[in-house]
Motif scaffolding. Structure first.
Motif, PDB file in Angstrom:
ATOM      1  N   GLN A  25      35.148   0.181  63.879  1.00  0.00           N
ATOM      2  CA  GLN A  25      34.135   1.143  64.300  1.00  0.00           C
ATOM      3  C   GLN A  25      34.662   2.583  64.263  1.00  0.00           C
ATOM      4  O   GLN A  25      34.004   3.507  64.715  1.00  0.00           O
ATOM      5  N   GLY A  26      35.884   2.737  63.750  1.00  0.00           N
ATOM      6  CA  GLY A  26      36.426   4.075  63.563  1.00  0.00           C
ATOM      7  C   GLY A  26      37.238   4.618  64.721  1.00  0.00           C
ATOM      8  O   GLY A  26      37.589   5.801  64.717  1.00  0.00           O
ATOM      9  N   PHE A  27      37.565   3.782  65.719  1.00  0.00           N
ATOM     10  CA  PHE A  27      38.339   4.252  66.866  1.00  0.00           C
ATOM     11  C   PHE A  27      39.806   3.861  66.711  1.00  0.00           C
ATOM     12  O   PHE A  27      40.131   2.699  66.468  1.00  0.00           O
ATOM     13  N   MET A  28      40.690   4.837  66.865  1.00  0.00           N
ATOM     14  CA  MET A  28      42.133   4.582  66.796  1.00  0.00           C
ATOM     15  C   MET A  28      42.569   3.690  67.956  1.00  0.00           C
ATOM     16  O   MET A  28      41.910   3.643  68.987  1.00  0.00           O
ATOM     17  N   GLU A  29      43.710   3.062  67.781  1.00  0.00           N
ATOM     18  CA  GLU A  29      44.259   2.250  68.865  1.00  0.00           C
ATOM     19  C   GLU A  29      44.861   3.117  69.965  1.00  0.00           C
ATOM     20  O   GLU A  29      44.751   2.814  71.144  1.00  0.00           O
ATOM     21  N   LEU A 275      52.183   5.550  63.458  1.00  0.00           N
ATOM     22  CA  LEU A 275      52.447   5.295  64.871  1.00  0.00           C
ATOM     23  C   LEU A 275      51.135   5.056  65.616  1.00  0.00           C
ATOM     24  O   LEU A 275      50.118   4.727  65.002  1.00  0.00           O
ATOM     25  N   ALA A 276      51.137   5.231  66.925  1.00  0.00           N
ATOM     26  CA  ALA A 276      50.027   4.796  67.781  1.00  0.00           C
ATOM     27  C   ALA A 276      48.688   5.440  67.420  1.00  0.00           C
ATOM     28  O   ALA A 276      47.649   4.789  67.475  1.00  0.00           O
ATOM     29  N   ASP A 277      48.689   6.724  67.076  1.00  0.00           N
ATOM     30  CA  ASP A 277      47.437   7.428  66.780  1.00  0.00           C
ATOM     31  C   ASP A 277      47.088   7.407  65.296  1.00  0.00           C
ATOM     32  O   ASP A 277      46.448   8.334  64.779  1.00  0.00           O
ATOM     33  N   HIS A 278      47.491   6.350  64.618  1.00  0.00           N
ATOM     34  CA  HIS A 278      47.213   6.244  63.182  1.00  0.00           C
ATOM     35  C   HIS A 278      45.716   6.215  62.897  1.00  0.00           C
ATOM     36  O   HIS A 278      44.915   5.789  63.728  1.00  0.00           O
ATOM     37  N   GLN A 279      45.358   6.658  61.701  1.00  0.00           N
ATOM     38  CA  GLN A 279      43.959   6.590  61.270  1.00  0.00           C
ATOM     39  C   GLN A 279      43.557   5.129  61.061  1.00  0.00           C
ATOM     40  O   GLN A 279      44.408   4.243  61.008  1.00  0.00           O
TER      41      GLN A 279
END
Length: 342
Positions: A25-29, A275-279
Motif C-alpha cells: 500500500q506504499g507505506f515504509m516499514e 535500511l529501515a526507511d527503505h522505499q
C-alpha cells in the motif's frame, strides 16, 4: 507524565520493530535501524515480554531529557556517555530516574545510534500497528516527525506496578553479565573479515533476486572487495563506494519490491544497502539481500567506515537467525534471573 525533551539531539525519533505488512500500500516499514540494540534496551528496561516496544532512537549525538515522573530506563547501542544529573550511568542496565532527574547524552564515542527504552515503552498512538516514525509519510511516532525541544512523552505503564519495579531495581544482581573487555551480549553476532592490519564488518547476504543481471566477474567483485560508506547514508540506505560491479545490460529493471537489506546496484555499478526507511519498490537490479542479523552492525557504522560482503544460502541465513535469537533468549533468561520477582 514521563519525559520532557529539553534538547532533542542531532536526530531523535520514536521507533519500534516497524510497520509490517503495508509495503503493497506504499507505506515504509520504518522501525529501529539497529533492532538488536532496541531489543536489548527493552529487555534491560524490564520489558521482558514485549522487547519490541517503542523506544527513542538517537543518531550520532543525544540530547537532554527531564523526567516528569519516576521511570525505569535502559540504554543500548552507541555509547553517548550518558549522565544522570551530571553523573555517569551504565548502559545495558536498568536505571531509576526520579521526577525532576535529568538525562544527558553527548556525542557517540563509538557507533552511531543509541536506544533509550522505558519500562512500559514510549506511549504514543499506534498507526497501522506500529508506533514507529515514518518521516516521509509524516505518520507514527509523535506527529510523524523527529523530536524537538518541549515535546512531552508518556511511558506505557504507571502506578503501583511501576513503583514496585523501580524499587526492585536496586536489589537486582547482574554480576553474571560482568566480564572483562566487551561482554558477549553488547554487540550482534556479525563476523569480521581481516586483511593485513585492517578489520572490516562482514555482511552476509543471500544472492539475488536479479543475479542474472550481473556478470560472473561482477558477482565476484562484490564479495572480494571492501566498500566504504559514503557521506550519503541515512535511515533509508547506505551508499557505498568502491570497485564497480559489472553488469550485463545495465542496472535498470522493471520496479519490484525492496526490503530492508536489499543491495541495489546503481547505474554507476556501486552498491546501495537498504535500511529501515527503505522505499517500497525500486528499479535498480539487486545483487543480494543482507541477512537481518547483520543489519544492526551496518546501522552502527559511520561514513568513511568499511564493509565487505559474503554470499550465504537462504538455509544458512535461517540458521544464523535462529542462533542470534537463541543468544537474545539467553540474555533474557539471565536478566529474568537477575530481576527475580522485584
Amino acid at each position: 507524565m514521563g519525559l520532557e525533551i529539553k534538547l532533542p539531539g542531532a536526530f531523535t525519533s520514536i521507533q519500534d520493530k516497524g510497520r509490517r505488512g503495508y509495503l503493497s500500500q506504499g507505506f515504509m516499514e520504518s522501525g529501529a535501524c539497529d533492532k538488536y540494540s532496541m531489543t536489548a534496551a527493552n529487555l534491560f528496561a524490564g520489558n521482558l515480554s514485549e522487547p519490541e516496544l517503542a523506544v527513542l532512537e538517537f543518531t550520532l549525538k543525544g540530547g537532554e531529557i527531564t523526567f516528569t515522573s519516576d521511570e525505569v530506563i535502559a540504554l543500548a547501542g552507541a555509547d553517548m556517555n550518558p549522565l544522570k544529573n551530571g553523573v555517569p550511568i551504565p548502559m545495558y542496565r536498568p536505571v531509576v530516574m526520579r521526577e525532576g532527574d535529568s538525562l544527558s547524552l553527548g556525542m557517540a564515542s563509538k557507533g552511531l545510534r543509541s536506544y533509550l527504552a522505558v519500562y512500559g515503552g514510549v506511549a504514543v498512538l499506534p498507526v497501522l500497528g506500529s508506533r514507529s516514525t515514518d518521516l516521509k509519510s509524516c505518520l507514527g511516532g509523535l506527529e510523524g516527525r523527529v523530536l524537538k525541544a518541549g515535546d512531552l512523552l508518556k511511558s506505557g505503564k504507571c502506578g503501583e506496578e511501576k513503583m514496585r519495579f523501580a524499587a526492585g531495581v536496586y536489589k537486582m544482581d547482574f554480576t553474571s553479565l560482568s566480564e572483562e573487555n566487551e561482554p558477549w551480549f553488547i554487540n550482534p553476532s556479525n563476523p569480521f573479515r581481516y586483511s593485513a592490519d585492517k578489520r572490516y564488518v562482514l555482511l552476509r547476504a543471500v544472492p539475488g533476486p536479479q543475479t542474472e543481471t550481473f556478470t560472473e566477474e561482477g558477482r565476484n567483485t562484490f564479495v572480494r572487495n571492501p566498500y566504504q560508506l559514503t557521506a550519503d547514508c541515512d535511515r533509508m540506505a547506505c551508499r557505498l563506494g568502491g570497485p564497480s560491479v559489472e553488469m550485463r545490460k545495465g542496472a535498470d529493471i522493471i520496479s519490484d519490491a525492496v526490503l530492508e537489506g536489499s543491495v541495489q546496484i546503481t547505474a554507476s555499478g556501486l552498491p546501495i544497502v537498504m535500511l529501515a526507511d527503505h522505499q517500497t519498490t525500486g528499479g535498480y537490479a539487486k545483487i543480494a539481500t543482507v541477512i537481518s542479523t547483520d543489519i544492526p552492525a551496518l546501522a552502527q557504522l559511520r561514513p568513511g567506515e568499511w564493509v565487505t560482503f559474503q554470499y550465504v544460502t537462504a538455509m544458512e541465513a535461517v540458521k544464523i537467525a535462529r542462533k542470534e535469537n537463541k543468544k537474545l533468549l539467553e540474555l533474557k533468561k539471565i536478566i529474568e534471573t537477575a530481576m527475580g520477582k522485584w
